[in-house]
Design a protein around this motif. Structure first.
Motif, PDB file in Angstrom:
ATOM      1  N   VAL A 150      12.054   5.958  42.916  1.00  0.00           N
ATOM      2  CA  VAL A 150      11.965   6.788  44.117  1.00  0.00           C
ATOM      3  C   VAL A 150      12.255   8.242  43.782  1.00  0.00           C
ATOM      4  O   VAL A 150      11.526   9.159  44.182  1.00  0.00           O
ATOM      5  N   ASP A 151      13.327   8.488  43.013  1.00  0.00           N
ATOM      6  CA  ASP A 151      13.650   9.868  42.630  1.00  0.00           C
ATOM      7  C   ASP A 151      12.666  10.410  41.602  1.00  0.00           C
ATOM      8  O   ASP A 151      12.250  11.574  41.674  1.00  0.00           O
ATOM      9  N   GLY A 152      12.282   9.568  40.629  1.00  0.00           N
ATOM     10  CA  GLY A 152      11.351  10.016  39.598  1.00  0.00           C
ATOM     11  C   GLY A 152       9.988  10.364  40.168  1.00  0.00           C
ATOM     12  O   GLY A 152       9.363  11.345  39.761  1.00  0.00           O
ATOM     13  N   ALA A 153       9.500   9.572  41.116  1.00  0.00           N
ATOM     14  CA  ALA A 153       8.203   9.852  41.729  1.00  0.00           C
ATOM     15  C   ALA A 153       8.224  11.185  42.464  1.00  0.00           C
ATOM     16  O   ALA A 153       7.259  11.960  42.410  1.00  0.00           O
ATOM     17  N   ARG A 154       9.329  11.469  43.137  1.00  0.00           N
ATOM     18  CA  ARG A 154       9.430  12.736  43.870  1.00  0.00           C
ATOM     19  C   ARG A 154       9.354  13.918  42.902  1.00  0.00           C
ATOM     20  O   ARG A 154       8.682  14.912  43.159  1.00  0.00           O
ATOM     21  N   GLU A 155      10.031  13.801  41.764  1.00  0.00           N
ATOM     22  CA  GLU A 155       9.986  14.895  40.798  1.00  0.00           C
ATOM     23  C   GLU A 155       8.614  15.003  40.150  1.00  0.00           C
ATOM     24  O   GLU A 155       8.099  16.109  39.935  1.00  0.00           O
ATOM     25  N   MET A 237       2.685   9.885  55.602  1.00  0.00           N
ATOM     26  CA  MET A 237       3.852   9.987  54.730  1.00  0.00           C
ATOM     27  C   MET A 237       3.500  10.687  53.430  1.00  0.00           C
ATOM     28  O   MET A 237       2.435  10.462  52.852  1.00  0.00           O
ATOM     29  N   THR A 238       4.418  11.536  52.969  1.00  0.00           N
ATOM     30  CA  THR A 238       4.265  12.220  51.693  1.00  0.00           C
ATOM     31  C   THR A 238       5.646  12.419  51.089  1.00  0.00           C
ATOM     32  O   THR A 238       6.654  12.387  51.806  1.00  0.00           O
ATOM     33  N   ILE A 239       5.700  12.632  49.780  1.00  0.00           N
ATOM     34  CA  ILE A 239       6.966  12.998  49.139  1.00  0.00           C
ATOM     35  C   ILE A 239       6.890  14.420  48.590  1.00  0.00           C
ATOM     36  O   ILE A 239       7.761  14.847  47.829  1.00  0.00           O
ATOM     37  N   SER A 240       5.849  15.163  48.975  1.00  0.00           N
ATOM     38  CA  SER A 240       5.728  16.568  48.604  1.00  0.00           C
ATOM     39  C   SER A 240       6.178  17.437  49.767  1.00  0.00           C
ATOM     40  O   SER A 240       5.532  17.472  50.815  1.00  0.00           O
ATOM     41  N   ALA A 241       7.285  18.144  49.584  1.00  0.00           N
ATOM     42  CA  ALA A 241       7.804  18.992  50.655  1.00  0.00           C
ATOM     43  C   ALA A 241       6.829  20.112  50.994  1.00  0.00           C
ATOM     44  O   ALA A 241       6.650  20.472  52.168  1.00  0.00           O
ATOM     45  N   GLU A 242       6.178  20.677  49.976  1.00  0.00           N
ATOM     46  CA  GLU A 242       5.231  21.756  50.221  1.00  0.00           C
ATOM     47  C   GLU A 242       4.010  21.260  50.986  1.00  0.00           C
ATOM     48  O   GLU A 242       3.528  21.919  51.908  1.00  0.00           O
ATOM     49  N   LEU A 264       8.491  12.870  55.486  1.00  0.00           N
ATOM     50  CA  LEU A 264       8.747  13.111  54.062  1.00  0.00           C
ATOM     51  C   LEU A 264       9.462  11.870  53.532  1.00  0.00           C
ATOM     52  O   LEU A 264      10.687  11.781  53.529  1.00  0.00           O
ATOM     53  N   ARG A 265       8.652  10.889  53.103  1.00  0.00           N
ATOM     54  CA  ARG A 265       9.206   9.569  52.810  1.00  0.00           C
ATOM     55  C   ARG A 265       8.338   8.862  51.773  1.00  0.00           C
ATOM     56  O   ARG A 265       7.120   8.979  51.777  1.00  0.00           O
ATOM     57  N   ASP A 266       8.969   8.104  50.903  1.00  0.00           N
ATOM     58  CA  ASP A 266       8.297   7.302  49.883  1.00  0.00           C
ATOM     59  C   ASP A 266       7.692   6.044  50.518  1.00  0.00           C
ATOM     60  O   ASP A 266       8.244   5.505  51.488  1.00  0.00           O
ATOM     61  N   TYR A 267       6.571   5.590  49.963  1.00  0.00           N
ATOM     62  CA  TYR A 267       5.916   4.395  50.522  1.00  0.00           C
ATOM     63  C   TYR A 267       6.834   3.182  50.513  1.00  0.00           C
ATOM     64  O   TYR A 267       6.716   2.291  51.354  1.00  0.00           O
TER      65      TYR A 267
END
Length: 425
Positions: A150-155, A237-242, A264-267
């Motif tokens: 979850v954290d790695g995908a966001r980065e 849903m997206t994990i990209s804040a921009e 702003l959420r992971d699948y």
């Protein structure tokens, strides 16, 4: 439905201790200095010279010496710094070839045309036995730090999609669609082709007025807006804040804010039950380890009788199996953590981890080649606007190579892209 604004995640800036490129800051760790690999450079040069004997290109060295099987109208690859080029190639061909273009060790005025014949012979340019040896002793493996937790995908997503909303707006069309378009016969209008693609995806998912639709992978809101204009309610849903920020602005401007909720959420964190689920070119960022979780989520979130619309880039199954652990130039500079599935891998995951099956499909591979050509041409034509955002010449060459490299893959069928309609068995 009232729309809640996208929940903001903590700062996702790249951890400074990691030795990764930061293109939006002009930071390219180790790129300026070629690796020192004399023995591997000799082997790489011999293999390169052997390979181009059968490729319809012309390779020109300093002093004018030429090799290659191409004629007078063939694309020309000019080797500017042979020693640096072959050392980079020898140290790691899957990364070094692209890095050499980034720093100007070789140049070409028609990179997509040059890369196309190479892509057509990709599996045979180097003898299979040498490919196996090279993979064991020379090629880098995917860093564990880029696994799609979850954290790695966001980065990983942050490193590409959060480069700059303004950057993407320079070369994308008015729909801000960053995926394969679908061109109508006789038309070369990219925006129309993107709207046609979006409508096709919504049709495959059976989206009509009154439905509640889940979109996994917001992009910049184009599909969510289109679904809302059909009368559907949309949770996207997206994990990209921009991306979330600009998508909200575009949704407001389209007058659909009352029907679209941006999260702003992971699948993996998705909850609820939806009449239709749509996901466009998102699975490529999931990683093989998490494909079972991703496809199970599609199944879990779909109401009985509903359909899934899935668009996915694909590659041949045998090549996917051979290369799935390789660390490539695309992995390092463009899509960290990414892996393109095969159609067989998608179908196997559906069989093994869901009650879903493919009931309809269409290929848009040639359309993706045209889409990429549009993007590359527009990017280069508007380079001054990109440079004004703070991107340097290394980034220009990197982005040009990325778009040309992908275009070549779709031209020859090494890459494809499918739209699928999924239903429960």
């Amino acid at each position: 439905m009232s729309r809640s604004r996208a929940h903001r995640a903590p700062d996702t800036a790249i951890r400074r201790t990691r030795n990764v490129p930061r293109p939006n800051e002009g930071v390219w760790p180790g790129l300026a200095t070629p690796p020192h690999a004399p023995m591997r450079a000799l082997v790489a040069e011999a293999l390169f010279r052997r390979a181009v004997r059968s490729v319809p290109v012309r390779v020109v060295f300093p002093g004018g010496k030429r090799i290659g099987a191409g004629g007078s109208d063939s694309p020309v690859m000019r080797i500017v710094r042979p020693e640096a080029f072959f050392h980079r190639l020898g140290a790691g061909s899957k990364i070094g070839f692209g890095e050499s273009y980034m720093v100007g060790d070789w140049t070409c005025t028609r990179p997509a045309d040059l890369l196309t014949p190479f892509a057509a012979q990709l599996s045979t340019l180097i003898p299979p036995a040498l490919q196996r040896v090279g993979r064991r002793i020379a090629e880098a493996r995917r860093p564990r730090a880029e696994m799609n937790t979850v954290d790695g995908a966001r980065e990983n997503i942050h490193r590409h999609y959060d480069l700059s909303n303004e950057l993407f707006s320079v070369f994308l069309d008015e729909t801000m669609s960053y995926s394969a378009a679908w061109f109508a016969d006789g038309s070369d209008d990219l925006a129309d082709a993107q709207r046609r693609k979006i409508d096709a995806m919504l049709d495959l998912a059976g989206v009509t007025s009154g439905m509640h639709v889940l979109e996994i992978g917001t992009g910049w809101g184009g599909l969510a807006i289109r679904a809302a204009q059909r009368g559907a309610r949309v949770t996207t849903m997206t994990i990209s804040a921009e991306q979330a920020r600009l998508a909200e602005e575009r949704i407001d401007a389209a007058g659909t804010a009352d029907r679209v909720q941006v999260l702003l959420r992971d699948y993996r964190e998705a909850q609820g039950s939806y009449d239709a689920v749509v996901s466009v070119e998102m699975v490529e960022a999931v990683g093989a380890q998490y494909w079972p979780t991703y496809f199970a989520a599609l199944d879990r979130l779909l109401r009985p009788g509903g359909r899934v619309g899935l668009q996915a880039i694909t590659m041949p199954h045998d090549r996917m199996l051979v290369t799935q652990n390789d660390y490539t130039w695309i992995s390092k500079y463009v899509f960290p953590g990414g892996l393109i599935p095969s159609v067989e891998a998608i179908e196997q995951n559906l069989r093994d981890h869901t009650g879903l099956r493919v009931v309809e499909r269409r290929s848009l591979g040639p359309d993706y080649a045209r889409t990429l050509e549009h993007w590359r041409t527009t990017f280069l034509d508007r380079w001054e606007s990109v440079a004004a955002l703070g991107f340097d010449e290394t980034f220009r060459r990197m982005w040009e190579f990325y778009l040309a490299y992908c275009e070549a893959g779709f031209r020859v069928g090494y890459l494809d892209v499918f739209q699928f309609s999924l239903q429960r068995r």
